[in-house]
Design an enzyme around this catalytic site. Sequence first.
Site, PDB file in Angstrom:
ATOM      1  N   CYS A 171      70.416-101.158  25.979  1.00 54.92           N
ATOM      2  CA  CYS A 171      70.741-100.189  26.895  1.00 54.92           C
ATOM      3  C   CYS A 171      69.573 -98.953  26.476  1.00 54.92           C
ATOM      4  O   CYS A 171      70.252 -98.215  25.803  1.00 54.92           O
ATOM      5  CB  CYS A 171      71.971 -99.366  25.931  1.00 54.92           C
ATOM      6  SG  CYS A 171      73.527-100.357  25.917  1.00 54.92           S
ATOM      7  N   GLU A 172      69.049 -99.409  27.869  1.00 52.42           N
ATOM      8  CA  GLU A 172      67.300 -98.485  27.556  1.00 52.42           C
ATOM      9  C   GLU A 172      67.233 -99.054  28.721  1.00 52.42           C
ATOM     10  O   GLU A 172      66.705-100.211  28.971  1.00 52.42           O
ATOM     11  CB  GLU A 172      66.600 -99.078  26.302  1.00 52.42           C
ATOM     12  CG  GLU A 172      67.423 -98.477  24.853  1.00 52.42           C
ATOM     13  CD  GLU A 172      67.147 -97.213  24.438  1.00 52.42           C
ATOM     14  OE1 GLU A 172      66.372 -96.285  25.349  1.00 52.42           O
ATOM     15  OE2 GLU A 172      67.816 -96.741  23.615  1.00 52.42           O
ATOM     16  N   ARG A 210      44.451-110.628  17.032  1.00 54.97           N
ATOM     17  CA  ARG A 210      45.028-110.721  18.509  1.00 54.97           C
ATOM     18  C   ARG A 210      44.852-112.087  18.820  1.00 54.97           C
ATOM     19  O   ARG A 210      44.777-113.156  20.014  1.00 54.97           O
ATOM     20  CB  ARG A 210      44.235-109.686  19.685  1.00 54.97           C
ATOM     21  CG  ARG A 210      45.951-109.597  21.004  1.00 54.97           C
ATOM     22  CD  ARG A 210      44.892-108.521  22.156  1.00 54.97           C
ATOM     23  NE  ARG A 210      45.336-107.311  21.924  1.00 54.97           N
ATOM     24  CZ  ARG A 210      46.210-106.372  21.346  1.00 54.97           C
ATOM     25  NH1 ARG A 210      47.709-107.344  22.017  1.00 54.97           N
ATOM     26  NH2 ARG A 210      46.603-104.865  21.216  1.00 54.97           N
ATOM     27  N   GLU A 248      36.974-108.692  12.278  1.00 48.93           N
ATOM     28  CA  GLU A 248      38.741-108.308  11.567  1.00 48.93           C
ATOM     29  C   GLU A 248      39.712-109.073  12.880  1.00 48.93           C
ATOM     30  O   GLU A 248      40.299-108.041  13.446  1.00 48.93           O
ATOM     31  CB  GLU A 248      38.873-107.276  11.379  1.00 48.93           C
ATOM     32  CG  GLU A 248      37.626-106.230  10.514  1.00 48.93           C
ATOM     33  CD  GLU A 248      38.510-104.980  10.331  1.00 48.93           C
ATOM     34  OE1 GLU A 248      38.393-104.452   8.636  1.00 48.93           O
ATOM     35  OE2 GLU A 248      39.071-104.129  10.765  1.00 48.93           O
ATOM     36  N   PRO A 249      39.149-109.838  13.940  1.00 50.17           N
ATOM     37  CA  PRO A 249      39.903-110.087  14.571  1.00 50.17           C
ATOM     38  C   PRO A 249      41.642-110.286  14.707  1.00 50.17           C
ATOM     39  O   PRO A 249      41.817-111.092  13.633  1.00 50.17           O
ATOM     40  CB  PRO A 249      39.576-111.159  15.621  1.00 50.17           C
ATOM     41  CG  PRO A 249      38.397-112.116  14.630  1.00 50.17           C
ATOM     42  CD  PRO A 249      38.623-111.085  13.538  1.00 50.17           C
TER      43      PRO A 249
HETATM   44  C1  LIG Z   1      44.425-104.582  14.571  1.00 49.47           C
HETATM   45  C2  LIG Z   1      43.358-103.994  13.349  1.00 49.47           C
HETATM   46  C3  LIG Z   1      42.589-105.411  13.562  1.00 49.47           C
HETATM   47  C4  LIG Z   1      42.459-106.076  14.628  1.00 49.47           C
HETATM   48  O1  LIG Z   1      42.323-105.871  16.289  1.00 49.47           O
HETATM   49  P1  LIG Z   1      43.301-107.039  16.833  1.00 49.47           P
HETATM   50  O2  LIG Z   1      42.914-106.041  18.697  1.00 49.47           O
HETATM   51  O3  LIG Z   1      44.415-107.199  16.857  1.00 49.47           O
HETATM   52  O4  LIG Z   1      42.160-107.670  16.955  1.00 49.47           O
HETATM   53  C5  LIG Z   1      40.879-105.201  12.921  1.00 49.47           C
HETATM   54  N1  LIG Z   1      40.925-104.072  12.212  1.00 49.47           N
HETATM   55  C6  LIG Z   1      41.749-103.066  12.036  1.00 49.47           C
HETATM   56  C7  LIG Z   1      41.213-101.992  11.124  1.00 49.47           C
HETATM   57  C8  LIG Z   1      42.550-103.187  12.126  1.00 49.47           C
HETATM   58  O5  LIG Z   1      43.894-102.000  12.686  1.00 49.47           O
END
Ligand SMILES: *Cc1c(COP(=O)(O)O)cnc(C)c1O
Length: 432
Positions: A356-357, A287, A284-285
Amino acid sequence: MRDPSPLELLTARPALRMDAEAGLLFENLPLIDIVRAHATPTWVYGADTIKTRYRRLKTAFPTTKIHYAVKANDHLAVLAVLAREGAGADVVSIGELQRALHAGIPPNRIVFSGVGKTETELSAALHHRIATINVESPEELATLSALATAAQTRAPVALRVNPEVDANTHEKISTGRKGDKFGIPIAEIPALYAHASTLPGIALQGLAVHIGSQVTTTAPYHAAYTKLAALVRDLRAQNLPITTLDCGGGLAVPYRNEPVPLPEAWAATIAKAFSGLNLALTIEPGRWITAPAGLLVARIIRSRRQNMPRPLHVIDAAMNDFARPAMYGAWHGILPLSPTALHAPLAEADFAGPICESSDFLARRRAAPPLHEADLVAILDVGAYGAVMSSTYNARPHAAQVMLHDGIATLIRPRPPVADLWSDETVPTDLK
Ligand SMILES: *Cc1c(COP(=O)(O)O)cnc(C)c1O
């Protein structure tokens, strides 16, 4: 580590090119044209980059299902590109579930993660018959079993394991250590797995793990998967069936041109740990797929030099637009759009937003060419955890979003008029 120069940043990014006349090109389109049409700040996403990266992952993982982590960038156009490529989705809320379905990702390619799924969300997941619900606690398991039984169905479940491994990433994006809020402590899994296998509303599939984000070496993956493989063998030794394993996401991108594992190295780590176990594997990528596919184009409002340790460029993109530098101290490359600036001598400068931070900085002590008021810059690798984290703090409307696809730039979300900020607000009658 020495910071990469603007030229080194450009050279390492295949979707970017500097044209002697048109300036900085992204997927062969001049960014200046987008600024002329839509002003600044504007997010620009490259559909070809998303596709290329998804296909690269697919090549590294030919037999593994890929569920894109929707939270990284949930724009419908981004999801549509991935849906057409055959990607599945990892969602963490009913909103993301509905977005993914709306974008055309079939329910049997959707998994639902998250520590705080409500009954409404669990019921929606059952109703749409999604592929898997990654359950993160014994309490969630009991609730889900009851809901499924009442609906005369069985919930497809994987238990999310907290492997108690340090992903060596930023404190705020680590999820697999002892004490992190995510997953079920690994020592509790065998008993809970046995219990889950007896529940009437649960169709138990297997296990899931996700140790954190921006994981820059394969070592933490190796540590986690080794523990998971031993756990699979334990469960099978107790005659508990286990057919699936979700290996999570987290693969890092080289924001700073730093060495990071290639998808093939991650795939090899997974293959080695689970070889011979005959498991259906998923990843589950988020990023890795979308970060390099996005830029944030901004204009310098004011450059201050007098009585400053170094030049301060105040730009029209701020922490409300792009939170990562203020929130995680994240480092993002900044390139001028102008071709002449690219080869100019470099000197340290700061880049801040107008909010403004004191934390509203996009970059500090950055080696930058001489820049002046009205100059344009692109902040790099902002396609993940960028626009999704935006707010309207300081009454700043959301930035516009543009997608490049087949040589055409499409406005995929216009910059809202300022009055939209209060269009749904109500003042109590006696105050009017
Ligand atoms: C955020 C998340 C991802 C993805 O992470 P990346 O760093 O974006 O690859 C995968 N699995 C779960 C459960 C997440 O919460």
